[in-house]
Design an enzyme around this catalytic site. Structure first.
Site, PDB file in Angstrom:
ATOM      1  N   GLU A 127       9.410 -40.004  15.476  1.00  0.00           N
ATOM      2  CA  GLU A 127       9.834 -39.481  14.589  1.00  0.00           C
ATOM      3  C   GLU A 127      10.229 -39.730  13.237  1.00  0.00           C
ATOM      4  O   GLU A 127      11.075 -39.490  13.071  1.00  0.00           O
ATOM      5  CB  GLU A 127      11.073 -38.941  15.379  1.00  0.00           C
ATOM      6  N   ASN A 169       4.381 -41.555  17.550  1.00  0.00           N
ATOM      7  CA  ASN A 169       4.927 -40.209  18.741  1.00  0.00           C
ATOM      8  C   ASN A 169       5.669 -39.704  17.454  1.00  0.00           C
ATOM      9  O   ASN A 169       6.782 -40.216  16.914  1.00  0.00           O
ATOM     10  CB  ASN A 169       6.092 -40.808  20.235  1.00  0.00           C
ATOM     11  N   HIS A 206       7.595 -30.776  22.628  1.00  0.00           N
ATOM     12  CA  HIS A 206       8.948 -29.297  23.099  1.00  0.00           C
ATOM     13  C   HIS A 206       8.000 -27.745  22.552  1.00  0.00           C
ATOM     14  O   HIS A 206       8.682 -27.489  21.381  1.00  0.00           O
ATOM     15  CB  HIS A 206       9.791 -29.969  22.196  1.00  0.00           C
ATOM     16  N   GLU A 235       6.581 -35.719  26.285  1.00  0.00           N
ATOM     17  CA  GLU A 235       7.508 -35.323  25.953  1.00  0.00           C
ATOM     18  C   GLU A 235       7.625 -33.532  26.454  1.00  0.00           C
ATOM     19  O   GLU A 235       8.543 -33.008  25.957  1.00  0.00           O
ATOM     20  CB  GLU A 235       8.865 -35.008  24.971  1.00  0.00           C
ATOM     21  N   ASP A 237       7.963 -29.706  27.095  1.00  0.00           N
ATOM     22  CA  ASP A 237       8.647 -28.500  27.921  1.00  0.00           C
ATOM     23  C   ASP A 237       8.650 -27.313  27.754  1.00  0.00           C
ATOM     24  O   ASP A 237       8.789 -27.989  26.092  1.00  0.00           O
ATOM     25  CB  ASP A 237      10.365 -29.376  28.343  1.00  0.00           C
TER      26      ASP A 237
HETATM   27  O1  G3I Z   1      25.418 -41.206  28.093  1.00  0.00           O
HETATM   28  C1  G3I Z   1      26.666 -40.735  27.922  1.00  0.00           C
HETATM   29  C2  G3I Z   1      28.231 -40.234  28.286  1.00  0.00           C
HETATM   30  O2  G3I Z   1      28.630 -41.432  29.195  1.00  0.00           O
HETATM   31  C3  G3I Z   1      29.097 -39.389  27.565  1.00  0.00           C
HETATM   32  O3  G3I Z   1      29.941 -39.112  28.039  1.00  0.00           O
HETATM   33  C4  G3I Z   1      27.910 -37.974  27.346  1.00  0.00           C
HETATM   34  C5  G3I Z   1      29.475 -37.543  26.452  1.00  0.00           C
HETATM   35  O4  G3I Z   1      28.482 -36.303  25.511  1.00  0.00           O
HETATM   36  O5  G3I Z   1      27.150 -38.284  26.671  1.00  0.00           O
HETATM   37  C6  G3I Z   1      26.521 -38.767  27.302  1.00  0.00           C
HETATM   38  O6  G3I Z   1      25.001 -39.625  26.375  1.00  0.00           O
HETATM   39  C7  G3I Z   1      24.213 -38.369  25.747  1.00  0.00           C
HETATM   40  C8  G3I Z   1      22.799 -39.152  26.896  1.00  0.00           C
HETATM   41  O7  G3I Z   1      21.691 -38.187  25.920  1.00  0.00           O
HETATM   42  C9  G3I Z   1      22.698 -39.160  28.054  1.00  0.00           C
HETATM   43  O8  G3I Z   1      23.113 -37.523  28.602  1.00  0.00           O
HETATM   44  C10 G3I Z   1      24.343 -38.693  24.287  1.00  0.00           C
HETATM   45  O9  G3I Z   1      25.622 -37.945  24.482  1.00  0.00           O
HETATM   46  C11 G3I Z   1      23.449 -37.367  24.136  1.00  0.00           C
HETATM   47  O10 G3I Z   1      23.024 -37.365  22.742  1.00  0.00           O
HETATM   48  C12 G3I Z   1      21.808 -37.764  24.475  1.00  0.00           C
HETATM   49  O11 G3I Z   1      20.670 -37.121  24.247  1.00  0.00           O
HETATM   50  C13 G3I Z   1      19.362 -37.614  24.175  1.00  0.00           C
HETATM   51  C14 G3I Z   1      18.661 -37.249  23.222  1.00  0.00           C
HETATM   52  O12 G3I Z   1      17.559 -37.535  23.026  1.00  0.00           O
HETATM   53  C15 G3I Z   1      19.565 -38.510  22.017  1.00  0.00           C
HETATM   54  O13 G3I Z   1      18.375 -37.923  21.202  1.00  0.00           O
HETATM   55  C16 G3I Z   1      18.549 -36.692  25.816  1.00  0.00           C
HETATM   56  O14 G3I Z   1      19.425 -36.980  26.924  1.00  0.00           O
HETATM   57  C17 G3I Z   1      16.991 -37.243  25.113  1.00  0.00           C
HETATM   58  O15 G3I Z   1      16.631 -35.928  26.281  1.00  0.00           O
HETATM   59  C18 G3I Z   1      16.748 -36.610  24.276  1.00  0.00           C
HETATM   60  O16 G3I Z   1      15.349 -36.908  24.065  1.00  0.00           O
HETATM   61  C19 G3I Z   1      14.491 -37.124  22.655  1.00  0.00           C
HETATM   62  C20 G3I Z   1      13.820 -38.007  22.923  1.00  0.00           C
HETATM   63  O17 G3I Z   1      14.288 -39.704  23.206  1.00  0.00           O
HETATM   64  C21 G3I Z   1      12.651 -37.675  21.282  1.00  0.00           C
HETATM   65  N1  G3I Z   1      12.219 -36.171  21.470  1.00  0.00           N
HETATM   66  C22 G3I Z   1      13.743 -36.040  21.567  1.00  0.00           C
HETATM   67  C23 G3I Z   1      13.815 -35.777  22.859  1.00  0.00           C
HETATM   68  C24 G3I Z   1      14.812 -34.023  23.016  1.00  0.00           C
HETATM   69  O18 G3I Z   1      16.012 -34.412  21.869  1.00  0.00           O
END
Ligand code: G3I
Length: 302
Positions: A127, A169, A206, A235, A237
């Site tokens: 990105e 990516n 996405h 990715e 969806d």
């Molecule tokens: O693990 C913590 C947990 O301990 C805490 O209680 C909770 C509270 O917010 O947060 C948890 O972490 C979260 C993590 O996902 C696991 O669930 C983060 O806040 C959250 O920001 C994170 O989101 C991820 C996101 O990337 C962050 O940028 C998504 O799961 C993940 O699917 C998403 O994936 C991205 C790709 O890497 C890049 N392309 C876009 C895609 C979608 O945004």
């Protein structure tokens, strides 16, 4: 064949999913994972904040668990991601200049070395381009270390794991006419011309329904492929998971020889980062949705 992975393999491709380490203890989840998919991408566990939470202190437990689960079952692993403006640990967010450049290169070297030989493809840089009509790089602390930060990242990854395929990516790089798509295309073209080690381009894909799945998506795939790189749908969806859009994406990949595979960004709708949009192939109970049948049929009949 009767599963996504086996059907894709018959077409010389992979069919994968994002995997969260925290779900590996959910047997309903692993049953589908192990049955359907032959490729995995750790959803968060290889990101910079996960692997280097304190500068110089590396943490690989969750990533190693996913890699081990995958490789013991013959699934290929995509590493995601070595350099990104987002999900940086606090120590990195506050860095700049040559200290940040050096920290980024050390991170890449350490992480790619830890996983050397286990990763089929690395998302080396994620990105790095801006949305909209500018075609410019995204402003970030990494970008401010100098415009050559992307190629420096690829060279460091190549040195640490020479056998991994190295990918760029991004998202919103699906419509061939968009400035962002064209800008990434020109970067890859420039890298190929100058011998910067790049092997593949990931289109995150996405989609928000039929609306932003562009009719020229196949042109985008084939245009990148013509530069001499493989192309991956990394990715996928789609809001509300329309069967026809999933079918079209699958057929577009199958039509381009260098489109080597598709990764969906989660297994069940309840596993998705967009769980309110039901964008995946399995419902929250693990049942196959119409989009699943459409993809499986396309993989077998195309
Ligand atoms: O693990 C913590 C947990 O301990 C805490 O209680 C909770 C509270 O917010 O947060 C948890 O972490 C979260 C993590 O996902 C696991 O669930 C983060 O806040 C959250 O920001 C994170 O989101 C991820 C996101 O990337 C962050 O940028 C998504 O799961 C993940 O699917 C998403 O994936 C991205 C790709 O890497 C890049 N392309 C876009 C895609 C979608 O945004």
């Amino acid at each position: 064949a009767t599963t996504l992975g086996a059907s894709a393999a018959e077409r010389g491709r992979f069919f994968g999913t994002a995997v969260a380490a925290g779900r590996l203890s959910d047997s309903a989840y692993t049953t589908i994972l192990n049955r359907e998919f032959n490729q995995v991408t750790p959803e968060n566990e290889m990101k910079i904040d996960a692997t280097e939470p304190q500068q110089g202190q590396f943490s690989y437990g969750n990533a190693d668990r996913i890699v081990s689960h995958a490789r013991s079952r013959g699934m290929q692993v995509r590493g995601h991601t070595l350099a990104w403006h987002s999900q940086q640990p606090g120590w990195m967010q506050s860095m700049s200049g040559s200290a940040l450049r050096q920290a980024m290169l050390n991170h890449i070297t350490q992480v790619a070395t830890h996983f050397r030989g286990q990763i089929a493809w690395w998302d080396v840089v994620n990105e790095a381009y801006a949305d909209g009509s500018s075609g410019a790089r995204r402003d970030s602390n990494l970008q401010r270390t100098g415009n050559d930060w992307i190629e420096a990242a690829f060279r460091a990854a190549d040195a640490a794991d020479p056998n991994a395929q190295l990918c760029y990516n991004d998202y919103n790089t699906d419509n061939w006419n968009d400035a962002k798509t064209q800008a990434v295309y020109r970067m890859v073209q420039d890298f190929k011309q100058r011998g910067v080690p790049i092997d593949c381009v990931g289109l995150q894909s996405h989609f928000t329904g039929g609306s932003n799945y562009p009719s020229n998506y196949r042109t985008t795939l084939s245009s990148f492929a013509a530069l001499g790189v493989d192309v991956h749908i990394t990715e996928l969806d789609i809001r509300n998971a329309p069967a026809d859009a999933y079918r079209n994406v699958t057929n577009d990949c199958l039509a381009v020889a260098r489109c080597k595979g598709i990764t969906v960004w989660g297994i069940r709708d309840s596993d998705s980062w967009r769980s309110g949009e039901s964008p995946l192939l399995f419902n929250g109970s693990g049942g196959k949705k119409a989009a699943y049948d459409a993809v499986l049929t396309a993989l077998n009949n195309g």
